[in-house]
Design a protein around this motif. Structure first.
Motif, mmCIF file in Angstrom:
data_model
loop_
_atom_site.group_PDB
_atom_site.id
_atom_site.type_symbol
_atom_site.label_atom_id
_atom_site.label_comp_id
_atom_site.label_asym_id
_atom_site.label_seq_id
_atom_site.Cartn_x
_atom_site.Cartn_y
_atom_site.Cartn_z
ATOM 1 N N ARG A 55 29.117 46.145 44.630
ATOM 2 C CA ARG A 55 29.355 45.094 43.646
ATOM 3 C C ARG A 55 30.612 44.304 44.005
ATOM 4 N NH1 ARG A 55 30.157 47.000 37.570
ATOM 5 N NH2 ARG A 55 28.081 47.844 38.026
ATOM 6 N N PRO A 56 30.537 42.973 44.082
ATOM 7 C CA PRO A 56 31.765 42.191 44.250
ATOM 8 C C PRO A 56 32.620 42.292 42.994
ATOM 9 C CG PRO A 56 29.871 40.748 43.887
ATOM 10 C CD PRO A 56 29.326 42.133 44.026
ATOM 11 N N VAL A 57 33.926 42.434 43.178
ATOM 12 C CA VAL A 57 34.854 42.600 42.066
ATOM 13 C C VAL A 57 35.894 41.488 42.123
ATOM 14 C CG1 VAL A 57 36.644 44.077 41.070
ATOM 15 C CG2 VAL A 57 34.537 45.100 41.941
ATOM 16 N N ASP A 58 35.989 40.722 41.050
ATOM 17 C CA ASP A 58 36.985 39.658 40.929
ATOM 18 C C ASP A 58 38.043 40.123 39.935
ATOM 19 O OD1 ASP A 58 38.476 37.387 40.684
ATOM 20 O OD2 ASP A 58 36.839 36.089 40.032
ATOM 21 N N LEU A 59 39.285 40.250 40.391
ATOM 22 C CA LEU A 59 40.356 40.765 39.545
ATOM 23 C C LEU A 59 41.194 39.670 38.902
ATOM 24 C CD1 LEU A 59 41.634 43.707 41.783
ATOM 25 C CD2 LEU A 59 40.097 43.830 39.820
ATOM 26 N N SER A 60 40.893 38.423 39.160
ATOM 27 C CA SER A 60 41.697 37.336 38.597
ATOM 28 C C SER A 60 41.610 37.376 37.067
ATOM 29 C CB SER A 60 41.224 35.981 39.121
ATOM 30 O OG SER A 60 39.859 35.780 38.823
ATOM 31 N N GLY A 61 42.783 37.332 36.434
ATOM 32 C CA GLY A 61 42.833 37.348 34.973
ATOM 33 C C GLY A 61 42.614 38.714 34.357
ATOM 34 N N LYS A 62 42.559 39.778 35.158
ATOM 35 C CA LYS A 62 42.307 41.120 34.627
ATOM 36 C C LYS A 62 43.487 42.040 34.921
ATOM 37 C CE LYS A 62 37.262 40.992 35.240
ATOM 38 N NZ LYS A 62 36.104 41.697 35.871
ATOM 39 N N GLU A 63 43.661 43.042 34.049
ATOM 40 C CA GLU A 63 44.617 44.112 34.310
ATOM 41 C C GLU A 63 43.925 45.450 34.470
ATOM 42 O OE1 GLU A 63 47.847 44.353 31.603
ATOM 43 O OE2 GLU A 63 48.685 42.400 32.159
ATOM 44 N N ARG A 64 42.601 45.451 34.438
ATOM 45 C CA ARG A 64 41.837 46.678 34.618
ATOM 46 C C ARG A 64 40.575 46.372 35.417
ATOM 47 N NH1 ARG A 64 45.852 48.691 33.009
ATOM 48 N NH2 ARG A 64 46.131 50.384 31.492
ATOM 49 N N VAL A 65 40.206 47.305 36.269
ATOM 50 C CA VAL A 65 38.913 47.239 36.956
ATOM 51 C C VAL A 65 37.855 47.755 35.987
ATOM 52 C CG1 VAL A 65 37.592 48.068 38.942
ATOM 53 C CG2 VAL A 65 40.049 47.621 39.169
ATOM 54 N N ASP A 66 36.666 47.190 36.037
ATOM 55 C CA ASP A 66 35.588 47.607 35.142
ATOM 56 C C ASP A 66 35.421 49.118 35.188
ATOM 57 O OD1 ASP A 66 35.201 44.984 34.520
ATOM 58 O OD2 ASP A 66 33.454 44.711 35.820
ATOM 59 N N ALA A 67 35.194 49.714 34.022
ATOM 60 C CA ALA A 67 35.169 51.166 33.899
ATOM 61 C C ALA A 67 34.046 51.818 34.678
ATOM 62 C CB ALA A 67 35.075 51.557 32.417
ATOM 63 N N ASP A 68 32.954 51.080 34.950
ATOM 64 C CA ASP A 68 31.824 51.709 35.651
ATOM 65 C C ASP A 68 31.932 51.619 37.164
ATOM 66 O OD1 ASP A 68 31.479 48.978 35.700
ATOM 67 O OD2 ASP A 68 29.298 49.048 35.466
ATOM 68 N N VAL A 69 33.028 51.054 37.692
ATOM 69 C CA VAL A 69 33.261 51.020 39.142
ATOM 70 C C VAL A 69 33.881 52.351 39.552
ATOM 71 C CG1 VAL A 69 34.500 49.900 41.027
ATOM 72 C CG2 VAL A 69 33.516 48.515 39.184
ATOM 73 N N ASP A 70 33.288 53.017 40.535
ATOM 74 C CA ASP A 70 33.719 54.366 40.917
ATOM 75 C C ASP A 70 34.728 54.384 42.061
ATOM 76 O OD1 ASP A 70 31.893 55.990 39.152
ATOM 77 O OD2 ASP A 70 30.410 54.789 40.223
ATOM 78 N N ALA A 71 34.699 53.388 42.938
ATOM 79 C CA ALA A 71 35.656 53.305 44.044
ATOM 80 C C ALA A 71 35.761 51.850 44.464
ATOM 81 C CB ALA A 71 35.225 54.181 45.219
ATOM 82 N N LEU A 72 36.848 51.525 45.162
ATOM 83 C CA LEU A 72 37.102 50.143 45.571
ATOM 84 C C LEU A 72 37.312 50.040 47.075
ATOM 85 C CD1 LEU A 72 39.635 48.594 42.994
ATOM 86 C CD2 LEU A 72 37.238 47.952 43.315
ATOM 87 N N LEU A 73 36.858 48.916 47.641
ATOM 88 C CA LEU A 73 37.201 48.519 48.997
ATOM 89 C C LEU A 73 37.965 47.198 48.918
ATOM 90 C CD1 LEU A 73 33.864 49.126 50.964
ATOM 91 C CD2 LEU A 73 35.926 50.523 51.050
ATOM 92 N N VAL A 74 39.122 47.140 49.568
ATOM 93 C CA VAL A 74 39.904 45.906 49.666
ATOM 94 C C VAL A 74 39.911 45.533 51.143
ATOM 95 C CG1 VAL A 74 42.109 44.789 49.210
ATOM 96 C CG2 VAL A 74 41.305 46.615 47.690
#
Length: 443
Positions: A129-148
């Motif tokens: 899933r693509p994740v856009d963090l602009s304007g957020k202070e939390r990653v969506d709760a259903d995301v289990d791991a991140l790649l940057v």
């Protein structure tokens, strides 16, 4: 799967001819059922009655669990069959498909551009899933791991806090970060200023700014136009280190060799209290560090330079265990304001940092890099049982032991990296890269 009936056996004996005189027969009920589930026939040659004959065979596997099914249309490589079967069984029986978020924005490579093979590979086991963090202070709760992967512009404070708190919640992140990104058509470098350094330093990780060059590296085929002729010359390109083997006893790297980590900087780590550090990849002892401004021209004349190798240099590290928040000072204030900030991690999150992102681009995604990517994903998502099975089938046939490491790498990977660099009209450059198990080198 249905059993073959007497009617099916009769159908197999009845042949017909089409208007061109070619012999065919109607499919049996079993063959129709196989086609419906995605298993297609393949033509194989067999010897019967001292004669070579071509016959139709089915070499697929169908796995069913309750109302779900998974299919291997053709078993092509039995070395990976154990992994393929186990991963499909896990996929069928788990209650939820893990979500692997890929942070987008900040001029990072988009999934539909340079990372299409990454998305295809990971989507076989996970929801990517693509994740856009602009304007957020939390990653969506259903995301289990991140790649940057490969951001070029700075993250804002709220985005840094989102990643930090994601880790504090006990979830894991892999960072593939560049000091410089390279246009593979022109070999023009552009600087990356992602601003993630202070966050990573809180966890004991430092990403350097000097580019690692290595004698143990890929060869490029450089083509130069001279009059009416085009002359092709293989040249060593030290900015694509080829690793004869990876480091440590981590399940991420065990059994892997032949991984390429292009345009990487050194990454060092000191274990914070309560955490462990493992170096996953190093350059060879014949490597050194290049300072800015980088000269990465494939035509660079190394004969006129004096180089003092000082390797090895770490290129990828992992940190796991109890970690402190980069925003720990805000934890007490946040409690009073009602917006909680975790000062330390729950459980033992996992963090991987590599000093470059090009290893995950489509251009460099050969089998070893694919295996590394999948191992990283499994490790982040706490699925280490699959790692050893995946890498078990990646062993290369050994070359003669008396050959130098440079010669072995040239033979193994000489054709894997082809970059026709034509000095023609407009100075255009064409990049080609392919994986070849039977590489040849013309000198």
């Amino acid at each position: 799967m249905s059993q073959e009936t007497a009617e099916d056996q009769e159908t197999k004996r009845e042949t017909k001819r089409d208007i061109f005189g070619r012999v065919f027969r109607e499919p049996t009920s079993v063959e129709r059922e196989l086609a419906q589930v995605g298993v297609q026939p393949v033509e194989i040659r067999v010897i019967e009655d001292d004669q070579m004959q071509t016959k139709r065979a089915y070499m697929g596997i169908v796995i069913k669990h309750q109302e779900k099914k998974e299919v291997i249309p053709v078993v092509q490589d039995i070395r990976t069959l154990e992994y393929d079967l186990t991963s499909l069984v896990r996929k069928l029986t788990r209650p939820k498909t893990p979500v692997l978020g890929v942070v987008q924005g900040h001029d990072a490579p988009a999934l539909h551009e340079k990372l299409t093979r990454l998305q295809t590979l990971l989507s076989q086991m996970y929801e990517v899933r693509p994740v856009d963090l602009s304007g957020k202070e939390r990653v969506d709760a259903d995301v289990d791991a991140l790649l940057v992967i490969g951001p070029k512009t700075a993250f804002q404070k709220n985005e840094l806090k989102a990643i930090d708190q994601f880790v504090m919640e006990g979830r894991s992140v892999a960072f593939f970060l560049d000091s410089v990104q390279v246009d593979l058509k022109t070999f023009e470098p552009s600087e990356a200023t992602h601003g993630l350094g202070p966050l990573l330093e809180t966890w004991g990780i430092t990403v350097g700014e000097r580019l690692v060059a290595d004698v143990e590296s890929a060869q490029l085929s450089v083509q130069e136009r001279r009059g009416f002729m085009v002359v092709s010359m293989p040249v060593q390109y030290p900015f694509i280190p080829l690793l004869e083997r990876l480091e440590g006893d981590s399940p991420v790297t065990e059994g892997l060799s032949g991984v390429s980590l292009p345009f990487s900087t050194a990454v060092t780590a000191t274990a914070p209290e309560g955490a462990q550090v493992t170096v996953l990849a190093k350059s060879s002892r014949k490597s050194w560090l290049e300072s800015k401004p980088y000269n990465i021209d494939p035509r660079r004349d190394w004969r006129s330079e004096t180089i003092t190798p000082d390797g090895p240099h770490p290129l990828m590290v992992q940190v796991s265990g109890k970690l402190k928040s980069h925003f720990a000072a805000e934890a007490q204030a946040s409690t009073a304001s009602g917006t909680p900030v975790l000062a330390e991690s729950k459980g033992e999150p996992r963090v991987i940092v590599a000093g470059g992102s090009a290893a995950l681009w489509d251009d460099f995604m050969g089998r070893p890099n694919q295996a590394l990517l999948l191992n990283v994903a499994d490790w982040l998502l706490l699925d280490p049982a699959l790692l050893a099975m995946r890498t078990r089938g990646l062993a290369e046939a050994p070359l003669q032991p008396e050959l130098s490491a440079t010669t072995r790498n040239a033979v193994k990977f000489g054709n894997a990296f082809g970059i026709p660099f034509a000095l023609a009209a407009f100075g255009l450059v064409r990049w080609r890269m392919r994986e070849s198990r039977r590489a040849t080198v013309t000198v």
